[in-house]
Motif scaffolding. Structure first.
Motif, PDB file in Angstrom:
ATOM      1  N   PHE A  53       0.831  -1.206   0.000  1.00  0.00           N
ATOM      2  CA  PHE A  53       0.000   0.000   0.000  1.00  0.00           C
ATOM      3  C   PHE A  53       0.865   1.255   0.000  1.00  0.00           C
ATOM      4  N   VAL A  54       1.975   1.200   0.714  1.00  0.00           N
ATOM      5  CA  VAL A  54       2.904   2.335   0.712  1.00  0.00           C
ATOM      6  C   VAL A  54       3.542   2.476  -0.671  1.00  0.00           C
ATOM      7  N   ALA A  55       3.981   1.366  -1.251  1.00  0.00           N
ATOM      8  CA  ALA A  55       4.616   1.403  -2.574  1.00  0.00           C
ATOM      9  C   ALA A  55       3.634   1.888  -3.634  1.00  0.00           C
ATOM     10  N   ALA A  56       2.395   1.379  -3.598  1.00  0.00           N
ATOM     11  CA  ALA A  56       1.408   1.753  -4.610  1.00  0.00           C
ATOM     12  C   ALA A  56       1.038   3.230  -4.517  1.00  0.00           C
ATOM     13  N   SER A  57       1.122   3.790  -3.317  1.00  0.00           N
ATOM     14  CA  SER A  57       0.787   5.209  -3.155  1.00  0.00           C
ATOM     15  C   SER A  57       1.826   6.117  -3.810  1.00  0.00           C
ATOM     16  N   LEU A  58       3.040   5.610  -4.004  1.00  0.00           N
ATOM     17  CA  LEU A  58       4.103   6.384  -4.657  1.00  0.00           C
ATOM     18  C   LEU A  58       4.009   6.144  -6.162  1.00  0.00           C
ATOM     19  N   TRP A  59       2.884   6.539  -6.738  1.00  0.00           N
ATOM     20  CA  TRP A  59       2.555   6.212  -8.124  1.00  0.00           C
ATOM     21  C   TRP A  59       3.474   6.899  -9.131  1.00  0.00           C
ATOM     22  N   SER A  60       4.205   7.945  -8.720  1.00  0.00           N
ATOM     23  CA  SER A  60       5.097   8.634  -9.655  1.00  0.00           C
ATOM     24  C   SER A  60       6.306   7.791 -10.027  1.00  0.00           C
ATOM     25  N   PHE A  61       6.634   6.818  -9.192  1.00  0.00           N
ATOM     26  CA  PHE A  61       7.768   5.946  -9.477  1.00  0.00           C
ATOM     27  C   PHE A  61       7.344   4.847 -10.452  1.00  0.00           C
ATOM     28  N   PRO A  62       8.270   4.377 -11.291  1.00  0.00           N
ATOM     29  CA  PRO A  62       7.945   3.283 -12.218  1.00  0.00           C
ATOM     30  C   PRO A  62       7.507   2.039 -11.460  1.00  0.00           C
ATOM     31  N   LYS A  63       6.732   1.201 -12.137  1.00  0.00           N
ATOM     32  CA  LYS A  63       6.238  -0.027 -11.518  1.00  0.00           C
ATOM     33  C   LYS A  63       7.389  -0.932 -11.062  1.00  0.00           C
ATOM     34  N   VAL A  64       8.483  -0.976 -11.822  1.00  0.00           N
ATOM     35  CA  VAL A  64       9.602  -1.842 -11.420  1.00  0.00           C
ATOM     36  C   VAL A  64      10.259  -1.327 -10.145  1.00  0.00           C
ATOM     37  N   ALA A  65      10.232  -0.008  -9.937  1.00  0.00           N
ATOM     38  CA  ALA A  65      10.769   0.550  -8.697  1.00  0.00           C
ATOM     39  C   ALA A  65       9.866   0.187  -7.521  1.00  0.00           C
ATOM     40  N   GLN A  66       8.549   0.247  -7.739  1.00  0.00           N
ATOM     41  CA  GLN A  66       7.610  -0.188  -6.704  1.00  0.00           C
ATOM     42  C   GLN A  66       7.799  -1.675  -6.395  1.00  0.00           C
ATOM     43  N   LEU A  67       8.058  -2.452  -7.444  1.00  0.00           N
ATOM     44  CA  LEU A  67       8.320  -3.882  -7.256  1.00  0.00           C
ATOM     45  C   LEU A  67       9.559  -4.108  -6.398  1.00  0.00           C
ATOM     46  N   SER A  68      10.605  -3.354  -6.647  1.00  0.00           N
ATOM     47  CA  SER A  68      11.832  -3.512  -5.852  1.00  0.00           C
ATOM     48  C   SER A  68      11.590  -3.166  -4.388  1.00  0.00           C
ATOM     49  N   PHE A  69      10.701  -2.204  -4.132  1.00  0.00           N
ATOM     50  CA  PHE A  69      10.359  -1.809  -2.762  1.00  0.00           C
ATOM     51  C   PHE A  69       9.725  -2.965  -2.001  1.00  0.00           C
ATOM     52  N   ILE A  70       8.759  -3.649  -2.644  1.00  0.00           N
ATOM     53  CA  ILE A  70       8.001  -4.685  -1.943  1.00  0.00           C
ATOM     54  C   ILE A  70       8.708  -6.040  -1.945  1.00  0.00           C
ATOM     55  N   THR A  71       9.838  -6.150  -2.643  1.00  0.00           N
ATOM     56  CA  THR A  71      10.592  -7.403  -2.599  1.00  0.00           C
ATOM     57  C   THR A  71      11.804  -7.321  -1.672  1.00  0.00           C
ATOM     58  N   ILE A  72      12.477  -6.185  -1.634  1.00  0.00           N
ATOM     59  CA  ILE A  72      13.674  -6.093  -0.785  1.00  0.00           C
ATOM     60  C   ILE A  72      13.300  -5.894   0.684  1.00  0.00           C
ATOM     61  N   GLY A  73      12.232  -5.148   0.960  1.00  0.00           N
ATOM     62  CA  GLY A  73      11.878  -4.806   2.335  1.00  0.00           C
ATOM     63  C   GLY A  73      11.702  -5.990   3.269  1.00  0.00           C
ATOM     64  N   PRO A  74      10.937  -7.026   2.880  1.00  0.00           N
ATOM     65  CA  PRO A  74      10.735  -8.167   3.778  1.00  0.00           C
ATOM     66  C   PRO A  74      11.977  -9.038   3.970  1.00  0.00           C
ATOM     67  N   MET A  75      13.033  -8.794   3.187  1.00  0.00           N
ATOM     68  CA  MET A  75      14.258  -9.589   3.324  1.00  0.00           C
ATOM     69  C   MET A  75      15.415  -8.800   3.924  1.00  0.00           C
ATOM     70  N   VAL A  76      15.434  -7.485   3.673  1.00  0.00           N
ATOM     71  CA  VAL A  76      16.523  -6.648   4.172  1.00  0.00           C
ATOM     72  C   VAL A  76      15.937  -5.306   4.597  1.00  0.00           C
ATOM     73  N   ASP A  77      15.816  -5.079   5.890  1.00  0.00           N
ATOM     74  CA  ASP A  77      15.464  -3.760   6.400  1.00  0.00           C
ATOM     75  C   ASP A  77      16.171  -3.548   7.741  1.00  0.00           C
ATOM     76  N   LEU A  78      15.984  -2.386   8.327  1.00  0.00           N
ATOM     77  CA  LEU A  78      16.762  -2.035   9.526  1.00  0.00           C
ATOM     78  C   LEU A  78      16.522  -3.002  10.681  1.00  0.00           C
ATOM     79  N   LYS A  79      15.253  -3.341  10.933  1.00  0.00           N
ATOM     80  CA  LYS A  79      14.978  -4.227  12.079  1.00  0.00           C
ATOM     81  C   LYS A  79      15.545  -5.618  11.834  1.00  0.00           C
ATOM     82  N   LEU A  80      15.511  -6.072  10.583  1.00  0.00           N
ATOM     83  CA  LEU A  80      16.067  -7.382  10.266  1.00  0.00           C
ATOM     84  C   LEU A  80      17.586  -7.393  10.368  1.00  0.00           C
ATOM     85  N   LEU A  81      18.225  -6.301  10.013  1.00  0.00           N
ATOM     86  CA  LEU A  81      19.690  -6.251  10.085  1.00  0.00           C
ATOM     87  C   LEU A  81      20.165  -6.486  11.512  1.00  0.00           C
ATOM     88  N   PHE A  82      19.476  -5.895  12.472  1.00  0.00           N
ATOM     89  CA  PHE A  82      19.842  -6.094  13.878  1.00  0.00           C
ATOM     90  C   PHE A  82      19.603  -7.536  14.307  1.00  0.00           C
TER      91      PHE A  82
END
Length: 309
Positions: A246-275
């Protein structure tokens, strides 16, 4: 001047509220389902069904991610226990990366967020599966205990907690106590992950309301910058997988592939996961958990962006 500012603040508040109200039910449902699974399907039970073969184990892990979903923070202590039980490294890590995304709740939330765009759902599931599979291949010959830090092999290692309620917890044998524990865990998880959702909604609202068209055009016209920027945002915002679409889709100005990268990298690599990765896994495993998903998702997203134009 004041009228313009008031109008912008009204738009900002409306955007933030709309994104949150759309995403919150999926976050709540995901928290509840993952908590029920964590209570009634312990790592001990799961480890009994794990195949020993290399590729059969990888496909089993992907399949388990579809039927046994769990949140990003909850899956790390579960995988630690699986490794301690002797589950092969490639199976446990593949499951860890796949489970938060390749499950019905997250895929339906992605479908709803992108207004019925089935290709975005397929691309998200496929890219996550590919990344988890490649990570599993890299770990296929590693002894399970060698993937863990020495401290993480101790039985009393503290688990990640949601406001004082652990992801790893013990229950009495009767059904009522298990159900109560699952509901309490779901409530804490919803509240804990909710703050990341609010942060993501807040940032999306700021971008949509106050960022000029000229600034956004820099990213709109350059797929390499757009994908890199969205991946960086996903890591920093740490929005949960049930709501990040929902956050990625709201950033509609970005290309769809950029939105795709947002929703694929986040659940595997983010700040809370790094710790959490740093607390559980050895340094070379942590490095691989950061580098391999980042490289695969960036290369795949930019390549896809150049192909579809």
């Amino acid at each position: 001047m004041n009228a313009v500012l008031n109008q912008e603040l009204y738009i900002f508040a409306t955007v933030v509220t709309a994104i949150f109200l759309e995403a919150a039910p999926f976050l709540l449902l995901g928290s509840l389902v993952s908590s029920l699974i964590e209570v009634y399907f312990s790592p001990d039970r799961i480890s009994n069904f794990v195949p020993k073969g290399r590729f059969t184990g990888l496909f089993f892990a992907l399949g388990a991610g579809m039927v046994l979903p769990t949140c990003e923070c909850g899956v790390v202590p579960i995988v630690r226990r699986l490794l301690l039980k002797g589950v092969p490294s490639h199976v446990a890590i593949t499951y860890m990366l796949a489970a938060p995304v390749i499950n019905p709740i997250v895929l339906v939330s992605t479908y709803v967020a992108f207004r019925g765009n089935i290709w975005m759902v397929i691309a998200r599931a496929g890219l996550v599966a590919l990344t988890a599979f490649c990570m599993g291949l890299w770990l296929s010959r590693m002894d399970p205990l060698l993937a863990l830090r020495q401290e993480a092999t101790l039985n009393d290692l503290p688990a990640h907690d949601h406001g004082g309620y652990d992801c790893e917890f013990n229950h009495q044998s009767n059904g009522r106590s298990k159900l109560t524990g699952a509901l309490l865990h779901a409530a804490w998880e919803f509240l804990d992950m909710g703050k990341y959702l609010i942060l993501g909604c807040f940032f999306a609202g700021l971008m949509k309301t106050f960022l000029s068209d000229g600034t956004l055009s820099i990213f709109e016209n350059n797929v390499f910058l757009a994908v890199g920027a969205m991946m960086f945002l996903a890591v920093m915002l740490s929005v949960c997988s049930e709501a990040d679409a929902f956050v990625a889709a709201s950033l509609w100005s970005f290309p769809k592939v950029a939105q795709l990268s947002f929703i694929t990298i986040g659940p595997m690599v983010d700040l809370k996961l790094l710790f959490m990765y740093s607390a559980v896994f050895k340094k070379h495993v942590v490095l691989a958990l950061i580098v391999i998903p980042t490289v695969i998702i960036y290369v795949a997203s930019t390549t896809l962006g150049m192909i579809i134009g």
